[in-house]
Design an enzyme around this catalytic site. Sequence first.
Site, short mmCIF file in Angstrom:
data_model
loop_
_atom_site.label_atom_id
_atom_site.label_comp_id
_atom_site.label_asym_id
_atom_site.label_seq_id
_atom_site.Cartn_x
_atom_site.Cartn_y
_atom_site.Cartn_z
N ASP A 292 33.27 8.53 53.84
CA ASP A 292 32.54 8.77 53.25
C ASP A 292 30.95 9.19 53.90
O ASP A 292 31.12 8.28 55.01
CB ASP A 292 32.20 8.08 52.47
CG ASP A 292 33.05 8.00 51.53
OD1 ASP A 292 33.45 8.62 50.75
OD2 ASP A 292 33.13 6.61 50.27
N GLY A 379 28.82 18.76 47.02
CA GLY A 379 28.16 20.02 47.04
C GLY A 379 28.54 21.93 46.71
O GLY A 379 27.87 21.83 46.33
N ASP A 450 35.42 11.09 39.08
CA ASP A 450 34.80 10.03 39.38
C ASP A 450 34.62 9.04 37.78
O ASP A 450 33.33 8.99 37.19
CB ASP A 450 33.58 9.68 39.90
CG ASP A 450 33.61 10.08 41.16
OD1 ASP A 450 34.41 10.24 41.79
OD2 ASP A 450 32.89 11.18 42.24
N ASN A 515 39.27 9.25 41.51
CA ASN A 515 39.03 7.12 41.79
C ASN A 515 38.40 6.83 41.07
O ASN A 515 39.09 6.75 39.18
CB ASN A 515 37.51 8.27 42.69
CG ASN A 515 37.27 8.85 43.53
OD1 ASN A 515 38.09 8.77 44.73
ND2 ASN A 515 36.83 10.55 43.28
#
Length: 595
Positions: A292, A379, A450, A515
Amino acid sequence: MEAATFPSATSRMLTLKSRSNSSSLFPIPSASYSLHFLRSKPAGEALKFETSRSFSVRASASGDGVVTLLDYGAGNVRSVRNAIRYLGFNIKDVQTPEDIMNARRLIFPGVGAFAAAMDVLNRRGMAEALCSYIEQDRPFLGICLGLQLLFESSEENGPVKGLGLIPGIVGRFDSSKGYNVPHIGWNALQITEDSDILDDIGNRHVYFVHSYRAMPSDDNKDWISSTCNYGDKFIASVKRGNVHAVQFHPEKSGAVGLSILRRFLYPNNELTKKPVQGKASKLAKRVIACLDVRTNDKGDLVVTKGDQYDVREHTEDNEVRNLGKPVELAGQYYKDGADEVSFLNITGFRDFPLGDLPMLQVLRYTSENVFVPLTVGGGIRDFTDGNGRYYSSLEVASEYFRSGADKVSIGSDAVYAAEEFLKTGEKTGKSSLEQISRVYGNQAVVVSIDPRRVYVKDPDTVKFKTIPVRYPGPNGEKYAWYQCTVNGGREGRPIGAYELAKAIEELGAGEILLNCIDCDGQGKGFDIDLVKLISDAVSIPVIASSGAGAAEHFSEVFNQTNASAALAAGIFHRKEVSIQSVKEHLSEAGIEVRI
């Protein structure tokens, strides 16, 4: 070595026309950047990695240290460039058909979709030149799509006519047999005796990523130098005389892949020791290191790790948790045996991706010495800048691919696209998934999901897929559904993880990074209920993420679900568990891994 003979070689007429604008045919992005905060050395001092000096000396001493590269402008070819340079050769890019005919050795790293590649080759006059070059039995190496295009045709968005040099049709893997498509990961080869460039593999895994393949037949059996098993036996490589092509990616197959490229570049030299013998027998489960990446409060780019997505230390200064430099860590994980490295730009939703030069430079530097697949996310979406200029998500993804990414990971934008698709039932062709997969193939598109658990007492009270959970909720609830989130987990959306997974598979995703906000940073293991739910629901590979705290958690998720890979971050960054120890544990548990 005897020269190969090709049917129709004498009948083919070739006219090569010069192009006045040849310099714009295959634009190569500039890599002349500096990024001092990525380096461990003082500003201005060069990055230092192990290099292949002996090979550079040999290539230069021969007076012929040049490889001609046919880059038609799609996908990540930077990794091939870096591998060639790593082995001591310079590169000449094909700009005109004459460049093909003048090549001493030619590498064609085909990436993307079959139809798009053939269209480019035909429009630019390259197809005839390429056929003539190969028919003359001159040194050639095709990679992935560079192998498929040699066949008569492909069913991908087709039928589409190929170069027609090898008998056979390229067809899609059959997912109805219970195999995930695309075929992604490290698999074993069955090699014929006369393999030449494959001689140093030593029964070790190589890296595949593709949805289409060519099948062996009586008509093409004389071409085949190796096969691979994935549902059916398909052609993994071909060879005739000086002409070679492989379905897998040597530039992404670590030391094994470099040995293949080395054999091609140095066909008459014994440059390597006896290869290390492996035990590859089938598709391996992948262990992925995730980084990350974000800027800290001082403006430095650092690797961080969240606790349920919170990346700040719980101190008076509340600073961003700093676990190292991205290029250094990626290089170390490659040496430690990571099967892939994934970068997540967690500031990506705040800034315009094409202006996010630090992340692009991370990819450029990393790909110079890391020869396993690189994924980048954060992004990747359509965007209109302050001047009113519109950039499609395809343009954004293309910039990442040119900088060294093999796959792009899409998060929030995929959620919005799936919601619209489920609402209307129609594919617009304008979503990021559809745009990118149409040009680069669905194997280049990962969707990052997520979700967080929402416990319910009665599954009939919600419209989303609910499952019984092994650990009851805070009020004794025995059921839960998984609500998808966007913007780094800060906003819940009216769609479940199950519904999202089914929708994005339809829209063109080739892989799911799954995730779980509830498990993130907890070190208690993956959410087995969630991973099983999603990996059973789709026919594309699923990567389990969030919650790993011990090597045993990896064997647990592989034994109890259909996950193709498992990803971890914090336990690797903090050196609590090593990648090597995870793989040793998996091997001892009878789970095939790349060693």
